[in-house]
Design a protein around this motif. Structure first.
Motif, PDB file in Angstrom:
ATOM      1  N   MET A  47       0.835  -1.208   0.000  1.00  0.00           N
ATOM      2  CA  MET A  47       0.000   0.000   0.000  1.00  0.00           C
ATOM      3  C   MET A  47       0.868   1.255   0.000  1.00  0.00           C
ATOM      4  N   ILE A  48       1.922   1.253   0.796  1.00  0.00           N
ATOM      5  CA  ILE A  48       2.833   2.407   0.847  1.00  0.00           C
ATOM      6  C   ILE A  48       3.487   2.633  -0.512  1.00  0.00           C
ATOM      7  N   VAL A  49       3.944   1.546  -1.139  1.00  0.00           N
ATOM      8  CA  VAL A  49       4.619   1.651  -2.441  1.00  0.00           C
ATOM      9  C   VAL A  49       3.656   2.143  -3.511  1.00  0.00           C
ATOM     10  N   ILE A  50       2.448   1.578  -3.541  1.00  0.00           N
ATOM     11  CA  ILE A  50       1.450   1.972  -4.543  1.00  0.00           C
ATOM     12  C   ILE A  50       1.110   3.456  -4.418  1.00  0.00           C
ATOM     13  N   ILE A  51       0.902   3.926  -3.196  1.00  0.00           N
ATOM     14  CA  ILE A  51       0.579   5.339  -2.996  1.00  0.00           C
ATOM     15  C   ILE A  51       1.748   6.230  -3.384  1.00  0.00           C
ATOM     16  N   LYS A  52       2.951   5.770  -3.106  1.00  0.00           N
ATOM     17  CA  LYS A  52       4.133   6.586  -3.382  1.00  0.00           C
ATOM     18  C   LYS A  52       4.410   6.726  -4.876  1.00  0.00           C
ATOM     19  N   ILE A  53       4.189   5.646  -5.658  1.00  0.00           N
ATOM     20  CA  ILE A  53       4.570   5.677  -7.079  1.00  0.00           C
ATOM     21  C   ILE A  53       3.457   6.187  -7.983  1.00  0.00           C
ATOM     22  N   SER A  54       2.238   6.305  -7.467  1.00  0.00           N
ATOM     23  CA  SER A  54       1.118   6.739  -8.313  1.00  0.00           C
ATOM     24  C   SER A  54       0.777   8.205  -8.050  1.00  0.00           C
ATOM     25  N   PRO A  55       0.994   9.094  -8.999  1.00  0.00           N
ATOM     26  CA  PRO A  55       0.653  10.517  -8.827  1.00  0.00           C
ATOM     27  C   PRO A  55      -0.833  10.723  -8.551  1.00  0.00           C
ATOM     28  N   LYS A  56      -1.676   9.818  -9.067  1.00  0.00           N
ATOM     29  CA  LYS A  56      -3.119   9.936  -8.874  1.00  0.00           C
ATOM     30  C   LYS A  56      -3.506   9.799  -7.403  1.00  0.00           C
ATOM     31  N   LEU A  57      -2.664   9.125  -6.646  1.00  0.00           N
ATOM     32  CA  LEU A  57      -2.965   8.877  -5.239  1.00  0.00           C
ATOM     33  C   LEU A  57      -2.274   9.875  -4.306  1.00  0.00           C
ATOM     34  N   HIS A  58      -1.702  10.915  -4.877  1.00  0.00           N
ATOM     35  CA  HIS A  58      -1.045  11.928  -4.044  1.00  0.00           C
ATOM     36  C   HIS A  58      -2.067  12.961  -3.574  1.00  0.00           C
ATOM     37  N   THR A  59      -3.010  12.497  -2.759  1.00  0.00           N
ATOM     38  CA  THR A  59      -4.065  13.348  -2.202  1.00  0.00           C
ATOM     39  C   THR A  59      -4.033  13.196  -0.682  1.00  0.00           C
ATOM     40  N   PRO A  60      -4.696  14.115   0.045  1.00  0.00           N
ATOM     41  CA  PRO A  60      -4.676  14.019   1.514  1.00  0.00           C
ATOM     42  C   PRO A  60      -5.151  12.674   2.056  1.00  0.00           C
TER      43      PRO A  60
END
Length: 310
Positions: A47-60
């Motif tokens: 989950m940490i890796v997916i959020i870190k590498i996906s710009p779409k998931l760079h939300t609060p």
């Protein structure tokens, strides 16, 4: 006299019985907990890796979720390997210093997670009730501040907890009918006056619980009112679906703690306490990444793209 008490305490060992009362279940439980721990580590790190590498998931929302996954990973790694080791080891003893150290780091993760869940509830409140002002209210600076407050309160409160344990005296080796190094274990094993430590436990535990639950309940009260005011049924469902994962995590987390600490001991002893302890120390860190990934289209889509690219 004080130095003698401290010398006695430093030599005291705690023997954690755990599930040794069920010798036929040692191997099945070992395999079960090892599987759960593996899934927990892979799920939270993934989950940490997916959020870190996906710009779409760079939300609060995903910023807080990334830290929640980090806390679950740390907590699971602090507690579960020792639990697994005790299932196959003959020596289940642990020094008082080792118990206090493990308690400090584990309790820090738990208290920080309480504040993190409250911050995530506030994030859902702003997203649903004030969508046009979301980027203003949930700025990167505020999100970082909320996370800093969560970690700071977790560390500060656990330093106070730990100090209140260190002032206790332990006179002899104790057999503990559990596997978790928690605050109540130290209170029950102490042979000195416990009034100060019990007062610290009461004040800090209630302060953390009441403050975080107030934020969560208030946030969801406003969220439900906003959802009920919507005219479209599909709009209500779509809006509420964005809260389901967080609400599920909150219910499981606080529900388990309520079962363990708010139900009278006479009704919640023996195997029930052990099962409850297993649930919140081993199972919950595994469930959170599953809850947030299985019900989240963005996470599933990012994971699918990652698998295709690989």
């Amino acid at each position: 006299m004080v130095s003698t008490d401290k010398n006695q305490s430093s030599e005291v060992m705690f023997i954690f019985v755990g599930f040794s009362d069920y010798p036929d279940l040692q191997v099945p439980l070992f395999l079960l907990f090892l599987t759960i721990y593996t899934v927990s580590v892979v799920g939270n790190v993934g989950m940490i890796v997916i959020i870190k590498i996906s710009p779409k998931l760079h939300t609060p929302m995903y910023f807080f979720l990334k830290h929640l996954s980090f806390l679950d990973f740390c907590y699971s790694t602090i507690v579960t390997p020792k639990l697994i080791g005790n299932l196959v080891a003959e020596d289940r003893s642990m020094s008082i210093k080792g118990c206090i150290t493990q308690f400090f780091f584990a309790a820090t993760c738990v208290i920080t997670e309480m504040v993190m869940l409250a911050a995530m509830a506030y994030d859902r409140l702003v997203a649903i009730c004030y969508p046009l002002l979301y980027s203003v209210f949930m700025s990167p600076k505020l999100c970082s501040l909320l996370v800093t407050v969560a970690y700071s309160w977790g560390i500060i409160s656990c330093f106070i907890y730990t100090y209140s344990i260190l002032v206790l005296s332990f006179c002899e080796t104790k057999i503990i009918n559990n596997f978790v190094r928690e605050y109540l274990v130290f209170l029950s094993a102490s042979c000195s006056d416990k009034h100060f430590s019990e007062t610290i436990l009461f004040i800090l535990t209630n302060l953390s619980s009441i403050c975080t639950l107030t934020v969560i309940f208030t946030s969801y009260l406003f969220i439900f009112v906003t959802i009920l005011k919507m005219h479209s049924t599909s709009g209500r469902y779509k809006t509420f679906s964005t809260c389901v994962s967080h609400l599920t995590a909150v219910i499981i987390f606080y529900g388990t703690l309520f079962f363990l600490y708010c139900i009278p001991i006479s009704k919640n002893s023996g195997i029930g306490v052990k099962i409850g302890s297993v649930f919140y120390t081993v199972v919950i860190p595994m469930l959170n990444p599953l809850i947030y990934s299985l019900r989240n289209k963005d996470v599933k889509e990012t994971f699918r793209k990652l698998m295709v690219s690989k």
